[in-house]
Design a protein around this motif. Sequence first.
Motif, short mmCIF file in Angstrom:
data_model
loop_
_atom_site.label_atom_id
_atom_site.label_comp_id
_atom_site.label_asym_id
_atom_site.label_seq_id
_atom_site.Cartn_x
_atom_site.Cartn_y
_atom_site.Cartn_z
N LEU A 152 39.61 36.12 33.81
CA LEU A 152 40.75 34.99 33.86
C LEU A 152 40.66 34.29 35.01
O LEU A 152 40.84 34.85 36.08
N ILE A 153 40.49 33.16 34.82
CA ILE A 153 39.99 32.14 35.98
C ILE A 153 41.00 30.97 35.96
O ILE A 153 41.18 30.22 34.97
N ASN A 154 41.56 30.59 37.11
CA ASN A 154 42.22 29.35 37.27
C ASN A 154 41.74 28.75 38.68
O ASN A 154 40.91 29.14 39.25
N GLU A 155 42.60 27.83 39.33
CA GLU A 155 42.34 27.10 40.65
C GLU A 155 42.24 28.21 41.70
O GLU A 155 41.29 28.15 42.68
N THR A 156 43.01 29.21 41.67
CA THR A 156 43.03 29.94 42.67
C THR A 156 42.71 31.40 42.72
O THR A 156 42.49 32.06 43.72
N HIS A 157 42.82 31.92 41.56
CA HIS A 157 42.37 33.27 41.28
C HIS A 157 41.20 33.52 40.26
O HIS A 157 40.93 33.00 39.31
N HIS A 158 40.59 34.54 40.59
CA HIS A 158 39.43 34.98 39.65
C HIS A 158 39.85 36.59 39.19
O HIS A 158 39.46 37.42 40.17
N MET B 282 45.81 41.64 26.85
CA MET B 282 45.33 41.66 28.33
C MET B 282 46.26 42.37 29.11
O MET B 282 45.88 42.81 30.14
N ASN B 283 47.68 42.46 28.73
CA ASN B 283 48.53 43.25 29.58
C ASN B 283 48.44 44.56 29.40
O ASN B 283 48.88 45.32 30.53
N LYS B 284 47.42 45.18 28.65
CA LYS B 284 47.30 46.47 28.45
C LYS B 284 45.86 46.83 28.97
O LYS B 284 45.41 48.02 28.54
N LEU B 285 44.90 46.10 29.46
CA LEU B 285 43.73 46.26 29.89
C LEU B 285 43.80 47.40 31.28
O LEU B 285 42.39 47.45 31.43
N GLY B 286 44.80 47.72 31.69
CA GLY B 286 44.59 48.62 32.76
C GLY B 286 44.37 47.87 34.20
O GLY B 286 44.78 46.98 34.58
N GLU B 287 43.62 48.41 34.94
CA GLU B 287 43.39 48.06 36.32
C GLU B 287 42.32 46.59 36.27
O GLU B 287 41.40 46.71 35.53
N ALA C 3 47.06 45.52 35.25
CA ALA C 3 47.27 44.15 34.59
C ALA C 3 48.63 43.89 34.31
O ALA C 3 48.78 42.70 34.21
N GLY C 4 49.56 44.61 33.95
CA GLY C 4 50.85 44.37 33.76
C GLY C 4 51.57 43.66 34.93
O GLY C 4 52.68 43.11 34.80
N GLU C 5 51.01 43.65 36.12
CA GLU C 5 51.58 43.11 37.26
C GLU C 5 51.06 41.58 37.70
O GLU C 5 51.56 40.89 38.43
N ILE C 6 50.12 41.40 36.75
CA ILE C 6 49.63 39.99 36.91
C ILE C 6 50.20 39.02 36.02
O ILE C 6 50.34 39.25 34.72
N LYS C 7 50.62 38.09 36.52
CA LYS C 7 51.52 37.02 35.42
C LYS C 7 50.91 35.51 35.62
O LYS C 7 50.27 35.24 36.77
N LEU C 8 50.99 34.92 34.58
CA LEU C 8 50.52 33.59 34.37
C LEU C 8 51.51 32.51 34.98
O LEU C 8 52.87 32.99 35.13
N THR C 9 51.08 31.32 35.41
CA THR C 9 51.88 30.48 36.03
C THR C 9 52.08 29.13 34.93
O THR C 9 51.11 28.75 34.34
#
Length: 343
Positions: free
Chosen positions: A272-278, A297-302, A313-319
């Motif tokens: 999952l790639i955007n301008e600031t994070h890979h 993707m919210n349940k893919l684990g670490e 994965a559950g801690e990562i949020k979209l913008t």
Amino acid sequence: MNSRSRGQASTIGGVFLAVLIVMLVSYIHMTLNYITNYNIEMSQWVNVANERIREDLVIISIEVGNEVSLELDDVNSYGADYSPKGIGSIRNRLANIDQRSLDISDSGNYSCSINFEFKYSLAGQALNGNVSIYLSATGMDGYEDTGPTDAIEVEVMIYAFNFETNSWDLLKKCIVFSSEFKWYNCTLTREHLSGDSVRIMIMVIGRSEKALRVEKRWFFITYVSDVYWPLVWLSVSVDYMNVKVKYFDGILPTIKVKNVGACSSRIVDIWLINETHHVHFPTNITIPSGTEISIDMNKLGEAEVNGVTKRDAGEIKLTYNSRYVIKLVTVRGNIFTYVLQIS
């Protein structure tokens, strides 16, 4: 040994050498043909093998957000009377397809229209939405002394208010000629969801195509002295109406993938790639040929963020207002890409 004997021996040796040369050339020719045919057969076999193991994954959709049904806030009629009038009663009836919710009738000279506006409360940033309406529209025409006698065609139009242009957008238009209930399903876009509410308007129009003309004759001239336009009666019944939207909640999306290739595929990495994070998700997901699966993707684990940070994965949020590239990598090294724009 005399000279004659030596000549015979030399001739025999030359013939033998020639035979050996012919045999050697023939052997080389046969060898080359065999190698050429073998290479062609091997190439064909490799092509067939490649066809058999070729992967083809199709990303059908990326689902983002939480879908909810909106609550009806208000109903307004332009000209026509309707029953029931209480907003609470209308709200409950519209949510139940087993009972009639709204019955509206009106009449007019030559033409008649019924307009209803429904307002739904909107809380939060909605990505998209849809409206489903189940209604019946009937039109009749006739004269004042006879009453309604003949059925006429009726136009049914569904509008949504565009908050960016401050105008109504036509979502659907149908011509009906019977009193049967029909479904009207329409998509709502960002322009319809950018305010603090969702406004839907149902417009029904009926027009008569006939008129009664009274002719008179003066000497040899015939002329029309009077024209009597018919009356038009309209009746609209709304049985069910539901507006659903997907609110942006920042939760990672669900990917729907179908394997249309000839062999099974195993996904070992998702990016999952955007301008600031890979963000990298190591996975082990097998998709048999011809099957479709959903990957939450919210349940893919670490996951690895920018190659260092380990996060669930559950801690990562979209913008919101961001563009993401999603890559699925298989064990064979093939990469399948999808661009996700959140706005």
